[in-house]
Write a protein that holds these residues in place. Sequence first.
Motif, short mmCIF file in Angstrom:
data_model
loop_
_atom_site.label_atom_id
_atom_site.label_comp_id
_atom_site.label_asym_id
_atom_site.label_seq_id
_atom_site.Cartn_x
_atom_site.Cartn_y
_atom_site.Cartn_z
N ASP A 1 46.13 49.91 35.07
CA ASP A 1 46.43 48.48 35.07
C ASP A 1 47.50 48.14 36.10
N GLU A 2 48.51 48.98 36.21
CA GLU A 2 49.59 48.76 37.19
C GLU A 2 49.02 48.77 38.61
N PRO B 1 39.46 40.51 39.21
CA PRO B 1 40.19 41.46 38.37
C PRO B 1 39.35 42.69 38.02
N ALA C 1 45.85 48.33 39.47
CA ALA C 1 44.91 47.22 39.60
C ALA C 1 45.64 45.91 39.89
N ASP C 2 46.78 45.68 39.25
CA ASP C 2 47.56 44.46 39.50
C ASP C 2 48.02 44.41 40.96
N ARG D 1 54.93 51.83 39.59
CA ARG D 1 55.36 50.42 39.66
C ARG D 1 56.50 50.25 40.65
N THR E 1 53.77 55.99 35.40
CA THR E 1 53.48 54.56 35.56
C THR E 1 54.69 53.82 36.07
N SER F 1 40.68 52.49 38.90
CA SER F 1 40.09 53.58 38.12
C SER F 1 39.53 54.65 39.05
N ARG G 1 45.35 54.17 30.91
CA ARG G 1 45.11 52.74 31.07
C ARG G 1 46.32 51.98 31.64
N PRO G 2 47.54 52.23 31.18
CA PRO G 2 48.68 51.49 31.76
C PRO G 2 48.87 51.78 33.25
N THR H 1 40.30 46.54 38.95
CA THR H 1 40.39 47.59 37.92
C THR H 1 39.45 48.74 38.26
#
Length: 197
Positions: free
Chosen positions: A136-137, A151, A139-140, A77, A73, A159, A132-133, A155
């Motif tokens: 989420d990264e 949003p 998806a952001d 990022r 993750t 996924s 999930r993290p 996501t």
Amino acid sequence: MTHSDASAPQRGRPTVLDRAAIATATFRLWSRRGYAAVGWKEISEATGVSVRTLVRHFARKSDIAWVGVPAATRRLREALAEMPEDVPVDEAVRRGVVASMSDDPMSPAGPDWIRLVCTEPELAGTAPTAYRPWIDELADFIARRVPGITPAAATALASGYQAATFAALVAWSETASHDRAATAAEEALGWLSIRGA
């Protein structure tokens, strides 16, 4: 010397663990003996870490399987943060996902790890929470780069990228069609596109 002397040992002080080394030794045990046959005692003997310390750092035995996800993750990022704005979002996502992968054969992308996660229901069942993290990264990033996307849609796309990446890794682990897992994932993700990007 007073009771509060700074040099006195303190109870409950966090232990620094080499989580990757614990995971590697544990994966080897699971590969040889099977997930269900390996308990905390065997993991302790293989790693040299007490059962008490292991249980303090890993709430469930299955958590050991996912120790590489936080590092993945972080790599995702960092890769996405450095991505030039003129790179199309599909390509940016593909590059970021590939950058998030490690070449360590026991990492979440290595063949031994993939086989374990695919064949052990308890590990497969914990995958959504573990990933999930990472999702989420991604998806952001998608939400920032795709005008008007909700949003929930961002996501869902993230996924989908995670699922596609994992499917490519499973195929790679079964066929050894590429030397590197990242190459297999990159090839598969090249077929995906994000509408409106």
